[in-house]
Every structure is written in structure tokens, then in C-alpha cells.
Write a protein that holds these residues in place. Sequence first.
Motif, PDB file in Angstrom:
ATOM      1  N   UNK A   1       2.654   8.989   3.659  1.00  0.00           N
ATOM      2  CA  UNK A   1       2.768   9.609   2.332  1.00  0.00           C
ATOM      3  C   UNK A   1       1.520  10.421   1.982  1.00  0.00           C
TER       4      UNK A   1
ATOM      5  N   UNK B   1       8.501  18.856   6.462  1.00  0.00           N
ATOM      6  CA  UNK B   1       7.740  17.697   6.920  1.00  0.00           C
ATOM      7  C   UNK B   1       8.175  17.315   8.329  1.00  0.00           C
TER       8      UNK B   1
ATOM      9  N   UNK C   1       0.990  10.198  -8.071  1.00  0.00           N
ATOM     10  CA  UNK C   1       0.818  11.612  -7.714  1.00  0.00           C
ATOM     11  C   UNK C   1       1.128  12.511  -8.916  1.00  0.00           C
TER      12      UNK C   1
ATOM     13  N   UNK D   1       1.514  19.073   0.500  1.00  0.00           N
ATOM     14  CA  UNK D   1       1.824  19.671  -0.804  1.00  0.00           C
ATOM     15  C   UNK D   1       0.613  20.424  -1.367  1.00  0.00           C
TER      16      UNK D   1
ATOM     17  N   UNK E   1       0.826  -1.213   0.000  1.00  0.00           N
ATOM     18  CA  UNK E   1       0.000   0.000   0.000  1.00  0.00           C
ATOM     19  C   UNK E   1       0.858   1.260   0.000  1.00  0.00           C
ATOM     20  N   UNK E   2       2.039   1.214   0.590  1.00  0.00           N
ATOM     21  CA  UNK E   2       2.867   2.423   0.653  1.00  0.00           C
ATOM     22  C   UNK E   2       3.792   2.611  -0.534  1.00  0.00           C
TER      23      UNK E   2
ATOM     24  N   UNK F   1       2.103  13.770   3.285  1.00  0.00           N
ATOM     25  CA  UNK F   1       2.919  14.601   2.392  1.00  0.00           C
ATOM     26  C   UNK F   1       2.042  15.180   1.275  1.00  0.00           C
ATOM     27  N   UNK F   2       1.173  14.348   0.712  1.00  0.00           N
ATOM     28  CA  UNK F   2       0.263  14.815  -0.335  1.00  0.00           C
ATOM     29  C   UNK F   2      -0.605  15.967   0.181  1.00  0.00           C
TER      30      UNK F   2
ATOM     31  N   UNK G   1       9.530  11.228   3.742  1.00  0.00           N
ATOM     32  CA  UNK G   1       8.520  12.256   3.450  1.00  0.00           C
ATOM     33  C   UNK G   1       9.099  13.402   2.630  1.00  0.00           C
TER      34      UNK G   1
ATOM     35  N   UNK H   1       3.422   5.380  -5.643  1.00  0.00           N
ATOM     36  CA  UNK H   1       2.594   6.536  -5.275  1.00  0.00           C
ATOM     37  C   UNK H   1       3.172   7.849  -5.791  1.00  0.00           C
TER      38      UNK H   1
ATOM     39  N   UNK I   1       8.110  14.441  -6.263  1.00  0.00           N
ATOM     40  CA  UNK I   1       6.897  14.858  -6.983  1.00  0.00           C
ATOM     41  C   UNK I   1       7.071  16.278  -7.523  1.00  0.00           C
TER      42      UNK I   1
ATOM     43  N   UNK J   1       9.940  12.223  -0.918  1.00  0.00           N
ATOM     44  CA  UNK J   1       8.699  12.088  -1.696  1.00  0.00           C
ATOM     45  C   UNK J   1       8.267  13.457  -2.240  1.00  0.00           C
ATOM     46  N   UNK J   2       8.307  14.429  -1.347  1.00  0.00           N
ATOM     47  CA  UNK J   2       7.899  15.786  -1.721  1.00  0.00           C
ATOM     48  C   UNK J   2       8.833  16.348  -2.802  1.00  0.00           C
TER      49      UNK J   2
ATOM     50  N   UNK K   1      -1.687  14.764 -11.179  1.00  0.00           N
ATOM     51  CA  UNK K   1      -1.544  16.212 -11.348  1.00  0.00           C
ATOM     52  C   UNK K   1      -1.429  16.612 -12.813  1.00  0.00           C
TER      53      UNK K   1
END
Lengths: 320, 72
Positions: free
Chosen positions: B34, B53, A253, B41, A35-36, B37-38, A210, A249, A217, A213-214, A257
Motif C-alpha cells: 500500500x 499498478x 491517506x 499516487x 499494519x496493512x 500505491x501511495x 492496490x 490507511x 483515495x 486503494x488508489x 491530504x
Amino acid sequence: MSLTIQGTGSALPAQTITNHMLAQIMDTSDEWITTRTGITERRILDTESLTDLSVRAAQNALDDAGIAPSALDLILCSTIRGDTITPSLACLVQGRIGASCPAFDLNAACTGFLYALDVADAYLNAGKARHILIVSAEAMSRIVDWRDRATCVLFGDGAGAAVVSRGDDLLGLRIQAQANDQWLIARSAGGSCPYSGEGDADTALHMNGQEVYKFAVSCVLDDVEWMTRQLGITPDDISLFVLHQANKRILEAVRARLKQPAGKFPSTIEKYGNTSSSSLPILLDEVSRAGKLAPGQLLFFSAFGAGLTNGACVLRWRKA
Amino acid sequence: MFETVVKVLADYKDLSPDDITAQSTFEQLGVDSLDTVELVMTLEDETGIKVEMNEKLKTVGELVKLLEEGRA
């Protein structure tokens, strides 16, 4: 812009490690990992060396391109860490495939393939080479902290390769870096010098998931916007988005977008995990061999990783 | 700020805004690290605030506080 991709190749270790196998040796579960991350299994080197894997990928790419090793003018390997600190992985590959050209490694972490493509572009543009072999190969299993269940499950080993030659199919390429040793870092091992302090014993990979990930994306989206503006195109004009395979993910993401269909985002993350710089050429090789590419299609490549580094390019596919 | 966070969170996770309070934990709402984080953002885009974060964020109220501190 100066190049065309003549051929691709990839090679993965034979040993498959599933989420269920990981759950037997650490406190994790298939459900947690899937899931992650979208990852269900990854390949991990067993008896084969990273050099062996690189040679297999290289030979596949040379066969695909129909180019003899003797015709190569340069071999570029991207890797965080080869089997040996020296000689370079590129030199070992050169010897094993029977080439005689210059060979060197570069390290741009997960963005390595695009950094190598940038160097190749410069060599080809300068007239210093006609055919260049790029091999991106990573043994992440040797770097990750196997006691850190949040990161070790994410990575896998693999090698991908491409033969690039003079041509006009690279429509745009940009690589970037911004120093950051907080979010993603693996330290070098200390030596045995009697005049230095104790080496840092902690050489494992550490990641702030985290923040990374940011970063991932936002830099992919920024690269798409910048590149499409430069070329006067829109994301709709791109046939496939070949993105660094770090996490399902992140792909989702970005896709959401950009409002693009899922079919434009091929992935290998499910079966190989994050293989660092090798993920782009492995993915490219798989979509090419699966017959998913047609001449004239525009492919958008994007990668991001430790450094921090990131890069993107738009390439017109030529091979039939 | 609380209302903005509730709106973004409700949209993102298909939740009823009435079910979200400052005390709601992300775990209760089915929001993993996560997803957080979304959310951050999206909230950064909407508010123009930039935040770092914080893995220790556990509740909606803590996220609101982080954003308010980022604005200050």
C-alpha cells in the motif's frame, strides 16, 4: 434537498473473530493485518441470519426515531446478497418489523447506503413518501474467498439502519458509477439448467487491492473537492468525515491530504473490518449514540466499492 | 525520473536519499504494497504520468521504469 435523518440503528453478530484466531487457520499474523489495514477483529454471523441482524438494526433505528413501523412509506435495503435471492431482504424485514409499505433491495456494493439515500431523497422530493427506512446489511463472510489470505481478513458482517423523513438537512449528494469487472468482482452461482453450460464454480470475491486503494483515495478526495465547491464551504467547515470503513490507511491517506485532524475521522474498522454498505450507517449510529454529534454540525459521507461505484453527501445533523 | 522517485520515497518514509539505489528493494526500505500505491499516487501528481499498478514491483528501479514507460 428533501430529507433529515430521524434515527439510526445498528446490529453486529455476537461472534468476534480476532486476527490471532485467523492466524491459527491461515498463514497470516496480527502484525501483518494490523499494519496493512488497522483491523484487529471482525464480527461474523454464526447462528443469527442476516435478516435477524437487519431486523435488529431496523428496530433500533425506529426506536431512535420514535416512528412506528406502520408509519413507514418505503423500506429500502442495500445488500450485495441477502439470505435469499428472493424474496428480497427488504420484504423479509418488512414482515418481521410489522410494516405494510413497499419494500425492495438495491445493490451498489459498498456504496449501497448512499445509493439508498439518493433513492430516498427522490421519493421524498416527489412526495411519494414521508418516512423511509433504509437498512444496509452485509454478510461478507459468505462471499469472501477464505483461501485468499490477502482479502478474507479484511471483511466482516454487520447491519446499519437509518430512518429518513422529509426535511431540509441533505445539503448535497452525488452518486457515480464506472463499470469495472477486473478490480473487484464476485460472480453469481450457476444454476442447474440442463440447456446451459456449466455454471462458473468460482463465486468468491476477488480484489486487486492496490488499484482499489488508489480508486478509493482518489474518489474520496475528488468527492470532497466537488462537494465543498458546490456548497461554497471548505473541509474545515466539516465536523466529521464519515467515510466507508475499508482500510485504516485509506482513511489516513485522505485525512493527511485534506490536512484535517484525526478526531474528525471516526472509525469502526479496528473492531468490525470492512462491512461493505453497512459500514456508513453503523459508524453513524455509533458516533450518534456516543454523543459525538451536535445539532447543526455538517457531516461529510463518502463511500466507494465494487461496480465501481462511489458516492458522497453532506448532511446537516439535526438530532439533539 | 530516478531522482524524483528517490526524493518522494525519502520524504514519504523518512529515509536518507543516499540509502536508496535503483537496486534497493521495497522490502529492504520497509515499503509495503500500500506504501507503493501511495508513492505511485504522489508521483502521478508530481509528474502528470498515469500508470497501472503492478503487484510485482520489487525494486526502486522497477518503479522508475514503470513511470518512464508511462511517459512514453
